[in-house]
Motif scaffolding. Structure first.
Motif, PDB file in Angstrom:
ATOM      1  N   MET A 189      -1.037  -4.039  -8.212  1.00 51.19           N
ATOM      2  CA  MET A 189      -1.105  -3.855  -6.767  1.00 51.19           C
ATOM      3  C   MET A 189      -2.549  -3.764  -6.293  1.00 51.19           C
ATOM      4  N   ASP A 190      -3.374  -3.049  -7.026  1.00 52.03           N
ATOM      5  CA  ASP A 190      -4.778  -2.920  -6.639  1.00 52.03           C
ATOM      6  C   ASP A 190      -5.470  -4.279  -6.617  1.00 52.03           C
ATOM      7  N   GLU A 191      -5.166  -5.115  -7.589  1.00 48.47           N
ATOM      8  CA  GLU A 191      -5.774  -6.444  -7.644  1.00 48.47           C
ATOM      9  C   GLU A 191      -5.354  -7.287  -6.443  1.00 48.47           C
ATOM     10  N   CYS A 192      -4.084  -7.252  -6.122  1.00 47.65           N
ATOM     11  CA  CYS A 192      -3.590  -8.045  -4.992  1.00 47.65           C
ATOM     12  C   CYS A 192      -4.162  -7.534  -3.669  1.00 47.65           C
ATOM     13  N   ILE A 193      -4.188  -6.208  -3.524  1.00 43.25           N
ATOM     14  CA  ILE A 193      -4.707  -5.621  -2.285  1.00 43.25           C
ATOM     15  C   ILE A 193      -6.187  -5.950  -2.113  1.00 43.25           C
ATOM     16  N   ALA A 194      -6.946  -5.866  -3.213  1.00 44.64           N
ATOM     17  CA  ALA A 194      -8.388  -6.152  -3.142  1.00 44.64           C
ATOM     18  C   ALA A 194      -8.652  -7.609  -2.779  1.00 44.64           C
ATOM     19  N   LYS A 195      -7.864  -8.512  -3.317  1.00 43.44           N
ATOM     20  CA  LYS A 195      -8.050  -9.939  -3.034  1.00 43.44           C
ATOM     21  C   LYS A 195      -7.468 -10.344  -1.682  1.00 43.44           C
ATOM     22  N   GLY A 196      -6.488  -9.562  -1.200  1.00 44.82           N
ATOM     23  CA  GLY A 196      -5.828  -9.929   0.039  1.00 44.82           C
ATOM     24  C   GLY A 196      -4.894 -11.116  -0.122  1.00 44.82           C
ATOM     25  N   LYS A 201       0.844  -1.209   0.000  1.00 41.80           N
ATOM     26  CA  LYS A 201       0.000   0.000   0.000  1.00 41.80           C
ATOM     27  C   LYS A 201       0.878   1.258   0.000  1.00 41.80           C
ATOM     28  N   ALA A 202       1.956   1.225   0.786  1.00 41.19           N
ATOM     29  CA  ALA A 202       2.851   2.377   0.827  1.00 41.19           C
ATOM     30  C   ALA A 202       3.529   2.589  -0.524  1.00 41.19           C
ATOM     31  N   TYR A 203       3.935   1.501  -1.157  1.00 48.10           N
ATOM     32  CA  TYR A 203       4.601   1.605  -2.455  1.00 48.10           C
ATOM     33  C   TYR A 203       3.615   2.050  -3.540  1.00 48.10           C
ATOM     34  N   ARG A 204       2.363   1.640  -3.382  1.00 50.90           N
ATOM     35  CA  ARG A 204       1.346   2.069  -4.350  1.00 50.90           C
ATOM     36  C   ARG A 204       1.187   3.583  -4.323  1.00 50.90           C
ATOM     37  N   SER A 205       1.251   4.159  -3.127  1.00 47.34           N
ATOM     38  CA  SER A 205       1.127   5.609  -3.002  1.00 47.34           C
ATOM     39  C   SER A 205       2.263   6.309  -3.737  1.00 47.34           C
ATOM     40  N   ARG A 206       3.478   5.782  -3.599  1.00 41.10           N
ATOM     41  CA  ARG A 206       4.619   6.372  -4.302  1.00 41.10           C
ATOM     42  C   ARG A 206       4.462   6.204  -5.813  1.00 41.10           C
ATOM     43  N   MET A 207       3.950   5.050  -6.210  1.00 45.90           N
ATOM     44  CA  MET A 207       3.764   4.777  -7.634  1.00 45.90           C
ATOM     45  C   MET A 207       2.762   5.770  -8.232  1.00 45.90           C
ATOM     46  N   GLN A 208       1.708   6.056  -7.504  1.00 46.33           N
ATOM     47  CA  GLN A 208       0.699   6.989  -7.981  1.00 46.33           C
ATOM     48  C   GLN A 208       1.278   8.391  -8.103  1.00 46.33           C
ATOM     49  N   SER A 209       2.115   8.780  -7.136  1.00 43.27           N
ATOM     50  CA  SER A 209       2.747  10.102  -7.198  1.00 43.27           C
ATOM     51  C   SER A 209       3.642  10.219  -8.435  1.00 43.27           C
ATOM     52  N   ALA A 210       4.381   9.148  -8.732  1.00 48.25           N
ATOM     53  CA  ALA A 210       5.242   9.151  -9.922  1.00 48.25           C
ATOM     54  C   ALA A 210       4.404   9.275 -11.190  1.00 48.25           C
TER      55      ALA A 210
END
Length: 362
Positions: A178-185, A141-150
């Motif tokens: 990442m969204d798919e993995c996070i949503a599925k857990g 989740k933290a890395y996703r935030s950085r990815m979105q900023s980039a």
């Protein structure tokens, strides 16, 4: 009391203790007192081994003089690995060192996006098909935030349009994974495998563009330096550093090799192995000095200038391995003998079947 003086006093006291065993010791000496024994053989062995340990101090003192002498007579170029595409420094006799301009920043942007994708495999890899372990969620989740900023700032970066579109696709695919993995857990292997295959062609483009940017920059720099040095180029030493994974097709060494004759390889053009990606200019100069100085030693004692570039005991050890293998009934497995001073590339050179570039994998 100075620490060294205090230790000397203790040494004198203990010496007195050994000279007069019967003399009673005060209580404050009890923790450190005791009989020190050494057989004549032990003493003689230590004295002889001290010759070898003392050699390194002598080497270090001499190296300072040798380095100064080399730099006073020869231009030296160091090409050091860095995350910014390398760092080249030119040393000219009687002049201060000159650092070349850096590789254009787009090189780092291309690598950063590519590395971000590969980093996802490191984040996800240990937890594939493991629904009971959720410890990866926070990091992803933290890395996703950085990815979105980039991704949000991509259009503001100094990158040409078609390259920017390619990197936009990479970043969007990263976020979707990442969204798919996070949503599925959970991180199903099938999902990660499909992600890798989907990203491969886009990553390959980034690799190619980064290489083109890096090579164009450094070949321009070296062409200018060669013109500046003129006839002195023929006595210029150059060295680049590498670790194991970057040894084959090493970019900086390969670029340097385009400006030196083939006979300069392993003579004036050197690939020096290190234990980390980055090293210091001082350490590289020390290594280069040691190599050049040892060549004179090889000539002095054995009459061969490049003997000391090789493992000194290697030839005799080779014969010993063959003899020992025969005793054990096994066939010796050794590389071919090559002459001292070989100008062969200091990397793997034997061709064979199988892919050798990313393009071969398609």
């Amino acid at each position: 009391m100075n620490r060294h003086i205090a230790l000397a006093v203790v040494g004198l006291l203990l010496g007195g203790v050994e000279a007069a065993h019967s003399q009673a010791l005060p209580s404050y000496m009890a923790p450190i007192s005791g009989q020190v024994t050494s057989s004549p053989t032990d003493t003689a062995t230590k004295d002889m081994l001290a010759l070898n340990t003392g050699m390194f101090e002598l080497y270090g003192d001499a190296a300072k003089v040798f380095r100064a002498n080399i730099l006073a007579k020869h231009p030296v170029i160091l090409g050091l690995f860095s995350g910014a595409g390398g760092k080249f420094t030119l040393y000219q006799p009687g002049k201060p060192p000159v650092d070349a301009p850096s590789v254009p920043i787009v090189y780092q942007l291309l690598k950063s996006v590519g590395h971000s994708t590969m980093a996802l495999a490191q984040v996800a890899g240990p937890y594939v098909n493991n629904p009971d372990n959720k410890s990866w969620l926070g990091a992803m989740k933290a890395y996703r935030s950085r990815m979105q900023s980039a991704l949000d700032g991509l259009d503001l970066t100094p990158m040409q349009a078609d390259w920017r579109d390619n990197n936009r696709t990479i970043l969007q695919n990263n976020i979707a994974f990442m969204d798919e993995c996070i949503a599925k857990g959970v991180i199903p292997f099938e999902t990660m495998e499909a992600f890798g295959k989907k990203q491969a062609p886009y990553l390959a483009r980034n690799v190619a563009w980064a290489a083109q940017t890096q090579v164009n920059h450094w070949m321009t720099v070296l062409a200018d330096w060669k013109k500046t040095l003129g006839a002195d180029w023929d006595k210029t030493y150059a060295a680049s550093n590498t670790i194991y994974v970057a040894r084959q097709n090493n970019v900086l060494f390969s670029v340097l090799a385009q400006f030196f004759p083939p006979e300069a390889i392993n003579d004036r053009l050197l690939l020096i192995e290190t234990v980390s990606f980055t090293t210091t200019q001082a350490d590289m100069l020390e290594s280069l000095t040691r190599i050049i100085a040892d060549r004179s030693v090889g000539s002095l004692f054995f009459g061969n200038y490049h003997l000391m570039d090789y493992e000194l005991m290697g030839g005799d050890a080779r014969a010993a391995i063959i003899a020992e293998s025969a005793k054990r009934g096994i066939a010796p497995f050794l590389p071919p003998l090559v002459p001292f001073g070989s100008n062969q590339w200091p990397t793997l050179v034997t061709p064979g079947p199988g892919p050798a570039t990313i393009a071969d994998l398609k």
